[in-house]
Each structure stands twice: as C-alpha cells, then as structure tokens.
Design a protein around this motif. Structure first.
Motif, PDB file in Angstrom:
ATOM      1  N   LEU A   9      -6.694  41.434   8.878  1.00 38.81           N
ATOM      2  CA  LEU A   9      -5.774  40.453   8.294  1.00 38.81           C
ATOM      3  C   LEU A   9      -4.668  40.099   9.273  1.00 38.81           C
ATOM      4  CD1 LEU A   9      -5.119  38.958   5.614  1.00 38.81           C
ATOM      5  CD2 LEU A   9      -3.450  40.767   5.222  1.00 38.81           C
ATOM      6  N   VAL A  10      -4.089  41.162   9.899  1.00 35.01           N
ATOM      7  CA  VAL A  10      -3.005  40.931  10.856  1.00 35.01           C
ATOM      8  C   VAL A  10      -3.518  40.102  12.026  1.00 35.01           C
ATOM      9  CG1 VAL A  10      -1.322  42.035  12.340  1.00 35.01           C
ATOM     10  CG2 VAL A  10      -1.906  43.069  10.147  1.00 35.01           C
ATOM     11  N   ARG A  12      -5.951  38.005  12.028  1.00 33.98           N
ATOM     12  CA  ARG A  12      -6.160  36.613  11.607  1.00 33.98           C
ATOM     13  C   ARG A  12      -4.848  35.867  11.518  1.00 33.98           C
ATOM     14  NH1 ARG A  12      -9.418  35.368   6.340  1.00 33.98           N
ATOM     15  NH2 ARG A  12      -8.509  33.340   6.698  1.00 33.98           N
ATOM     16  N   LEU A  13      -3.837  36.583  10.977  1.00 35.86           N
ATOM     17  CA  LEU A  13      -2.521  35.952  10.858  1.00 35.86           C
ATOM     18  C   LEU A  13      -1.990  35.577  12.226  1.00 35.86           C
ATOM     19  CD1 LEU A  13      -0.408  37.845   8.202  1.00 35.86           C
ATOM     20  CD2 LEU A  13      -0.700  35.384   8.441  1.00 35.86           C
TER      21      LEU A  13
END
Lengths: 334, 340
Positions: A9-10, A12-13
């Motif tokens: 997630l990180v 992707r962010l």
C-alpha cells in the motif's frame, strides 16, 4: 523501518504521489489536472466542514471544554439517548429521564414529513401546470414562484404574520366580513389569527405549517420541474390520441415517468424541512430540534449537549440522504 | 379536446373496476397468436370511470386555481409588506396611506435605517454609518454585502474548478464528489454549532465568510455545471491544446470565459443568499459589525410592525434588482436548476 519493509500500500501511495507530482504519461497528467481542480473544494470542505465537525464531536464527549478540550465522558450522549428512549411509548415508562429530546426529535420528524408531503403534492400541481399548460405570462409566474427561494426563514415567518397576524391581511378580511352584518358568524377574526398563539396549540402549529410551505413549495416545484422537463411528451400525445382522458394520461403515462423525480424531491425537501430554523424562531409554534439548539445555547451554553444533538442530527441527515438516494429509484435532476 | 372519448360503453366491461382474478390469468398466459404477453402492472381500463370524467371536467380549472392561489399566497404578503412600509399606520383592513394630506411616508424607512437624528437606539443597532460619495450606508448593511462578496470570491475559486472536473473528466469517486459538491451536506445550524468552538479565536467575520462560501457552494456549482453541460468541453479543450495552448492557459482563457453566463448567474445567486443567511449567522455571530440577517431578525422580533416592514423591504429591493440582473444574463429568478 527500512524501505525494504514497505508494504504494497505504501509503495503504491509513493508511486501514486510521484506520478501526481511529476507525471510522465498523459493519463498521469490528466490525474494531476483533476487533483488540481478538486483541490480548492477539498480544502474548503476540510477547513469549513470536516475540522469543525470533528471538533464538535470531540466536545460532545469532553469533560472540559470551556478553555481547552480535555478528558472523555459520555454524559451528553447518555442524557440524549436516555431522553429519546424515555419518549418511546412502551419502553419509556421504564427509563427515568426527561423525554424532552425524544419529543423535539419526534416533532421535527412528523412535522417535516407532513410539510414535505404537502409541498411536494403542491409542487407536482404547479410544475404540471407550468410544463403542460400554455399559461399566459408563464415567465412571470416562474419568476414569482421562485422569489421566496431567496428569502430567509425569518422573512417567511414575517410573511405569515402579514397574512395571519393581529392586523394580518386575512385576519382583517374576516374582521370586515364578520362586522355588523356577519357573513360567516361561525368564523370570527380570532380563529384565523394563526400567529402569536401559545406554542404547541393546533392553530399555532397550522400557522407554522403554512410558514414552512412558504419556503418549501417553491423549492419542491423547481426540483420537480427538472423531472417534468425529461418527460417523453410523445407517449402522452399517443395516450391522448388513443382516447385516454387527461387524468388517465397523467396517472398511467406521466406519473410513472416522473416518479423517480418525485422521490428525489421528497428526499431533498424533507432535508430542507428538518433544517428550517428562522421560521420556528420567530413563530415559536412547535419545539423542533433546530429550535432546541437556541434554547440549549442561549440558556446555560451547554455546548456538549448541543454538540451531541447536532452530531445526531448530522448523522441522521447524511445517513438518510445517502441511504435513500442509494436504495430508492430517486433521481436528483437539476 | 378535454371531453371523454365518445365510445359506446361495453355492457360488461363498462365499469371502472380493475381486472378480476379470472382476467389476470388470461393476461399472464402467452398469446395464442405468438405475440408478446400483455404488459404487467396496472393497465388503465378502457373507459373512463366517474372519477376520470369528473377529473376531465374539473381537472384543469382546479390545477390552474391551485397555481393562482399559491402565487397569491407567496407574493401578496411581499407586496403588502412593501406597500405598508410607506404607510402611516396599519390598524384597519388596509394600511393608512394618507394622513393630514400627506400621501405615503418615509418615516418607517428612516427609522429602520437609523436616519432619524433622535433615534439613537436604531443607529447603535446598525453600528454607525459609512459615508460613500456622500451617501450614508449603515455599517450592518454595507458590511454584510462585503462579507457576502468575500464568500462569493471563495465560491468562484472553489466552485468553477470542481464543476469543470466533474463535468469534463471521468474518474474514480466522481459521483461522490459531485454529490458532495451539489448537496448542502451540513445544514447551516449544525455548521454554526460546529464553528462555535473551532474558530472561536477568529473574528466573526472570517468564520462567517468561510461558512457562507461552504453553505452556498452548491448553488455556484449547479449554475456553472449547467453552463459547462451545454458546451462540448472535450472538443473545446482539445482544439485549444492542439493550437498550442498549455492546459492551465486553456482552462483560464478558453473554458472559463465560455461559461461566463453560468458563473455570473451563480455569483449573483450566491451573493444574495449569503447576504441574508440567517441560521448559521445567528449561532456563530459574536462580535464586530452585525450581519444583515440579524438586523432583520431584531426588527422582526422587537420593532413596530411597519418599521420591520421597511427593514425587510430593503432586502426585497435587493432581491428585485438581483432578479432583474439575472434576467439580463438569461436566468429566470432563483430557480437555479432545482435549488436544494
């Protein structure tokens, strides 16, 4: 935490942010444009709504709020919920609490529902006439009917005083009719004086009802005009040509087409009804939720209770709006 | 044209009764000639019943009558208020317009606007005067107009871009963003309660301006959106881009000027509604010059009837001017695409 431990997630962010700040593809550039266009609105929504609402919820559960917000307690919410329970028939007698909040919430709900039904019904009639009939001076009619949209609730209340007050237009007409040679001996001027009555009496509530309609009918009308503009007039013409009466045409051809528009208008008009405050503040005919805020804040400045009630109101309005827009055929046309 | 069709009533089905159970069976069966089965749901009976005939005869007069009664209900008190603001007194059926040979009077207006020398109370209530080109303007009114203007400036900066984003582009979450932009999610009074503590350190004026812009943003977005929807935005944008304009330049010098009708109409409506916003102002206002709506409220709840009529007529005059301006930009009254 090293970069190797980064979760997906990180990661992707991070790539998302990079693409937004220094886009390489046209899709990324378009995303950046959308973000730039939405940014001012999001900023206003955060500073103008999200932050104040979060602070409001914080205060509703705070022990100390006058100088700095500190501590956590749920007194305000407990009082509020106990009061609502105490008002519920059957359960109420078992709960030892003042049912005042339950009562104001119930008043807001039933009065809002009644005024909404009346406004939307009138709105359908007016929108129908404006759309289907070739009325003379239609442009002027539209302008006149839209005029009250610009008036705040306190002015709508004053208009009711002009109609039904002590020297109101209608009151005076009845005084005049009921003089020496009374035409309506049963109806005295006193009975049409709807404003300035003790709060909660039927006649005062009826005056308030008309005051609500003054604000709500124009709004409902213009919401429904949007629905009427999209009606397939060929189908109506066909129905008439095949021998349907105007009522049958409306009932079986027009009404099914505007039904989603009517549901949308009911939802939005009901929201308007719940949020009306100025009209009640001037006419003081029924203790609804918005009117209660004035009493809570002006007498004793009980901010936690006001915040809790406002929080409940907010959750209800948002939940009601989104659930009803999601689970009905409502169509909110412009 | 409004008469019932002249058709001989069938002896058996001439009544306006819904189809019985025997008939409904036949309806659901497939047709023997291979055609589609009959439509589901309520199908009107062939011949109009008594109600339908009555509706045919009375429907139109009733509908037109309802419209007229509503228009009178909405507009007559407005006219009466405006007329009464020039009257000497209103004790009988009609206001007294002539007294001692003097036709109409401006005394109510002077009192409401604090222009009489003796009436110090009203002057204090209005917060003194600003003199613009020799014309005294009560601070309450002038200040509210400026506050509303500030709200409109914020609305322009916020509303035009968001309206363009949701009309021109397709992206994830667009529907939600659109809903939030065109629905006033937080009612004014709730926002007022929320502002009490959050922005208590700011001057009332700043809080009011932020609140006005947030509460009235939907009107701006709706007006601008309806302008954008009548344009071929994609073609416009791509033509400008292919001729060498950068995207920001395209947006500012091609897209925005083309939507000026909607922008002007939205700005006028937002300004007027913000100038008379009451629910939020009533809760939030604490110090400084008083918002115009609170001036109206004080007049309505404390002052003599005719003086209140004059104070409200100030706002009516503003709305009439604004309505005329809206007509000039092709917008009919405040019927802004189904106001929420």
């Amino acid at each position: 935490m090293s970069t190797l431990d980064e979760g997906p997630l990180v990661a992707r962010l991070r790539t998302g942010t990079e693409a937004l700040l220094s886009p390489t593809t046209e899709t990324d550039r378009e995303r950046r444009r959308i973000a730039a266009l939405a940014l001012p609105f999001v900023a206003l929504a955060v500073f103008g709504a999200v932050v104040p609402l979060v602070v409001m919820f914080r205060i509703s559960v705070a022990e100390e709020y006058l100088t700095a917000t500190a501590g956590v307690q749920f007194d305000a919410w407990v009082t509020l919920l106990a009061s609502i329970l105490a008002f519920v028939p059957g359960v109420g007698s078992a709960v030892d609490a003042d049912p005042v909040y339950g009562e104001v919430i119930w008043n807001s709900l039933w009065f809002g529902a009644v005024t909404t039904v009346a406004s939307v019904a009138l709105g359908i009639v007016i929108a129908h006439a404006l759309e289907k009939y070739d009325l003379p001076g239609e442009g002027l009619l539209v302008t006149l009917i839209s005029f009250p949209i610009s008036l705040p609730g306190i002015v709508a209340a004053f208009m009711m005083i002009v109609w039904f007050g002590k020297t109101g237009l209608l009151t005076n007409v009845f005084v005049w009719l009921g003089g020496e040679a009374s035409l309506f001996p049963a109806v005295t001027s006193n009975e049409v004086k709807l404003t300035g009555r003790p709060s909660g009496t039927t006649i005062a509530v009826f005056g308030l009802f008309l005051g609500y309609l003054y604000s709500m009918v124009p709004r409902a009308t213009f919401l429904l005009r949007g629905a009427y503009a999209e009606v397939n007039t060929d189908a109506e013409a066909a129905a008439r040509a095949l021998g349907a009466t105007p009522w049958q045409t409306f009932r079986y051809v027009t009404l099914p087409q505007i039904r989603p528009g009517i549901v949308g208008a009911v939802i939005l008009t009901f929201r308007t009804a719940l949020a009306i405050f100025g009209t009640v503040l001037v006419l003081k005919a029924l203790s609804v939720v918005t009117f209660r805020f004035d009493q809570i804040l002006k007498v004793g400045y009980d901010l936690p209770t006001a915040s809790a009630l406002a929080g409940l109101f907010f959750f209800f309005t948002v939940g009601f709006t989104f659930l009803s827009l999601r689970f009905t055929s409502a169509e909110v046309t412009g | 044209m409004t008469d019932a069709p002249d058709r001989p009533a069938d002896a058996e089905t001439g009544t306006d009764l819904p189809a019985g159970p025997a008939d409904s069976d036949a309806e659901t069966d497939p047709r023997t000639d291979g055609g589609l089965p009959a439509m589901d749901g309520a199908v009107p009976t062939r011949d109009p019943g008594a109600f339908s005939q009555l509706a045919t005869a009375l429907g139109r007069p009733l509908v037109v009558g309802t419209v007229l009664v509503t228009v009178v209900f909405l507009i007559l008190p407005v006219l009466a208020t405006f007329a009464a603001s020039f009257a000497h007194e209103w004790a009988g059926v009609l206001p007294t317009f002539v007294r001692d040979g003097e036709f109409l009077t401006l005394v109510n207006w002077r009192q409401a606007l604090g222009l009489t020398q003796t009436d110090l109370g009203a002057q204090r209530g209005l917060g003194g005067f600003w003199t613009v080109f020799g014309v005294p303007i009560p601070v309450t009114i002038g200040f509210s107009m400026l506050l509303a203007l500030g709200g409109v400036v914020i609305n322009l900066l916020v509303g035009v871009p968001i309206a363009y984003a949701v009309t021109r582009y397709d992206f994830y979450g667009r529907g939600w963003l659109n809903t939030f932009a065109v629905l006033p999610v937080v009612p004014g009074i709730i926002l007022g309660v929320a502002f009490l503590k959050t922005y208590s350190d700011l001057p009332s004026a700043v809080g009011l301006m932020i609140g006005y812009s947030l509460l009235k943003a939907p009107y701006m977005v709706l007006a601008v959106q309806s302008s954008f929807e009548s344009m071929d935005l994609r073609q416009l944008e791509e033509s400008a881009r292919s001729l060498g304009a950068s995207w920001p330049r395209t947006f500012l010098t091609v897209v925005v000027p083309n939507a000026k009708t909607g922008i002007v109409a939205g700005a006028i409506v937002c300004w007027t509604l913000a100038a008379a916003e009451f629910n939020f102002s009533y809760i939030v206002y604490s110090s400084g010059p008083k918002p115009f709506s609170l001036f109206l409220f004080e007049n309505i709840s404390n002052n003599p009837f005719l003086q209140a009529a004059a104070a409200i007529s100030v706002y009516f005059a503003i709305v009439v001017v604004v309505t005329a301006l809206l007509q000039a930009v092709g917008q009919r009254g405040f019927a802004l695409g189904g106001v929420r």
